[in-house]
Design a protein around this motif. Structure first.
Motif, mmCIF file in Angstrom:
data_model
loop_
_atom_site.group_PDB
_atom_site.id
_atom_site.type_symbol
_atom_site.label_atom_id
_atom_site.label_comp_id
_atom_site.label_asym_id
_atom_site.label_seq_id
_atom_site.Cartn_x
_atom_site.Cartn_y
_atom_site.Cartn_z
ATOM 1 N N GLY A 95 -38.641 36.217 -38.510
ATOM 2 C CA GLY A 95 -38.284 35.199 -37.527
ATOM 3 C C GLY A 95 -36.988 35.429 -36.817
ATOM 4 O O GLY A 95 -36.402 34.524 -36.241
ATOM 5 N N ARG A 96 -36.490 36.629 -36.833
ATOM 6 C CA ARG A 96 -35.226 36.942 -36.122
ATOM 7 C C ARG A 96 -35.540 37.623 -34.839
ATOM 8 O O ARG A 96 -36.457 38.264 -34.603
ATOM 9 N N TRP A 108 -38.312 41.692 -50.575
ATOM 10 C CA TRP A 108 -38.264 40.265 -50.309
ATOM 11 C C TRP A 108 -38.523 40.010 -48.840
ATOM 12 O O TRP A 108 -37.939 40.672 -47.979
ATOM 13 N N PHE A 109 -39.368 39.052 -48.559
ATOM 14 C CA PHE A 109 -39.631 38.588 -47.202
ATOM 15 C C PHE A 109 -38.894 37.262 -47.066
ATOM 16 O O PHE A 109 -39.228 36.287 -47.742
ATOM 17 N N TYR A 110 -37.867 37.253 -46.207
ATOM 18 C CA TYR A 110 -36.900 36.153 -46.140
ATOM 19 C C TYR A 110 -37.004 35.413 -44.814
ATOM 20 O O TYR A 110 -37.001 36.033 -43.748
ATOM 21 N N VAL A 111 -37.092 34.089 -44.910
ATOM 22 C CA VAL A 111 -37.073 33.216 -43.726
ATOM 23 C C VAL A 111 -35.877 32.301 -43.873
ATOM 24 O O VAL A 111 -35.815 31.479 -44.799
ATOM 25 N N MET A 123 -34.721 24.317 -45.189
ATOM 26 C CA MET A 123 -34.686 25.226 -46.329
ATOM 27 C C MET A 123 -34.857 26.662 -45.892
ATOM 28 O O MET A 123 -35.400 26.944 -44.826
ATOM 29 N N SER A 124 -34.376 27.546 -46.746
ATOM 30 C CA SER A 124 -34.603 28.981 -46.627
ATOM 31 C C SER A 124 -35.515 29.378 -47.778
ATOM 32 O O SER A 124 -35.411 28.821 -48.876
ATOM 33 N N VAL A 125 -36.399 30.353 -47.512
ATOM 34 C CA VAL A 125 -37.356 30.791 -48.521
ATOM 35 C C VAL A 125 -37.421 32.314 -48.517
ATOM 36 O O VAL A 125 -37.360 32.949 -47.461
ATOM 37 N N ALA A 126 -37.569 32.895 -49.716
ATOM 38 C CA ALA A 126 -37.791 34.329 -49.858
ATOM 39 C C ALA A 126 -38.950 34.530 -50.824
ATOM 40 O O ALA A 126 -39.070 33.812 -51.819
ATOM 41 N N LEU A 127 -39.807 35.506 -50.501
ATOM 42 C CA LEU A 127 -40.993 35.783 -51.306
ATOM 43 C C LEU A 127 -41.065 37.264 -51.663
ATOM 44 O O LEU A 127 -40.792 38.122 -50.822
ATOM 45 N N ALA A 128 -41.436 37.541 -52.906
ATOM 46 C CA ALA A 128 -41.714 38.907 -53.365
ATOM 47 C C ALA A 128 -42.734 38.808 -54.490
ATOM 48 O O ALA A 128 -42.919 37.744 -55.068
ATOM 49 N N ASN A 129 -43.361 39.912 -54.783
ATOM 50 C CA ASN A 129 -44.345 39.931 -55.871
ATOM 51 C C ASN A 129 -43.926 40.867 -56.979
ATOM 52 O O ASN A 129 -43.269 41.888 -56.731
#
Length: 176
Positions: free
Chosen positions: A175-176, A34-37, A56-62
């Motif tokens: 982004g940290r 997961w790529f989390y912002v 908002m917070s967003v997380a992406l995975a495939n």
């Protein structure tokens, strides 16, 4: 494949606890990384034509070619996510279609009678997105997203990271 929008490229889930949702997808579904912002910065965001200060917070995975997006709204600003949650729902909220001809697809949708429920931009003009207010059943909001710029390269990076993923480093905070 949609005869209007093309192939579904992403399923978007609106959740109340994004960290718990990522853990579920990793530990139960085996999907990641997961790529989390934690705090997505939008250039602008409008809900039903009116500017809204969405946080908002967003997380992406495939999983294969399908991207899974998790969204947690962090404030009470007007949005289709807030409407979804306020209706007592949590889970699949939208299906997204990606395009390198965003404006053409946007104009086509409007010409067919679709109405914009919310829209915004992240990282410049090639980061535009729109959600059409076409939900006739929970989970069937339509999003279109411009992938002609940096967002397209990032989405491909997320897809590549999932290929052969061995379970290590399941949540990668950005982004940290």
């Amino acid at each position: 494949m949609s005869r209007i929008f093309g192939a579904v490229r992403q399923n978007g889930y609106v959740v109340r606890d994004i960290r718990g949702a990522m853990d579920h997808w990793v530990n139960v579904m085996g999907i990641g990384p997961w790529f989390y912002v934690d705090r997505v910065q939008t250039d602008f965001f409008r809900h039903r034509g009116v500017a809204s200060d969405l946080h908002m917070s967003v997380a992406l995975a495939n999983t294969g070619d399908l991207q899974i997006e998790l969204i947690q709204q962090r404030n009470e600003a007007p949005s289709m996510y807030r409407e979804f949650l306020d209706a007592g729902r949590e889970g699949l909220q939208h299906m997204a279609y990606w395009s390198t001809d965003y404006q053409g697809l946007y104009d086509k949708a409007l010409s067919l009678g679709y109405r914009v429920g919310q829209e915004g931009q992240i990282g410049g003009e090639q980061g535009r997105f729109a959600y059409f207010d076409a939900e006739g059943h929970p989970g069937t909001v339509i999003e279109i997203s411009d992938i002609s710029g940096a967002k397209g390269f990032f989405f491909e990076h997320v897809r590549q990271a999932a290929i052969g993923w061995d379970g290590t480093d399941p949540i990668r905070e950005l982004g940290r």
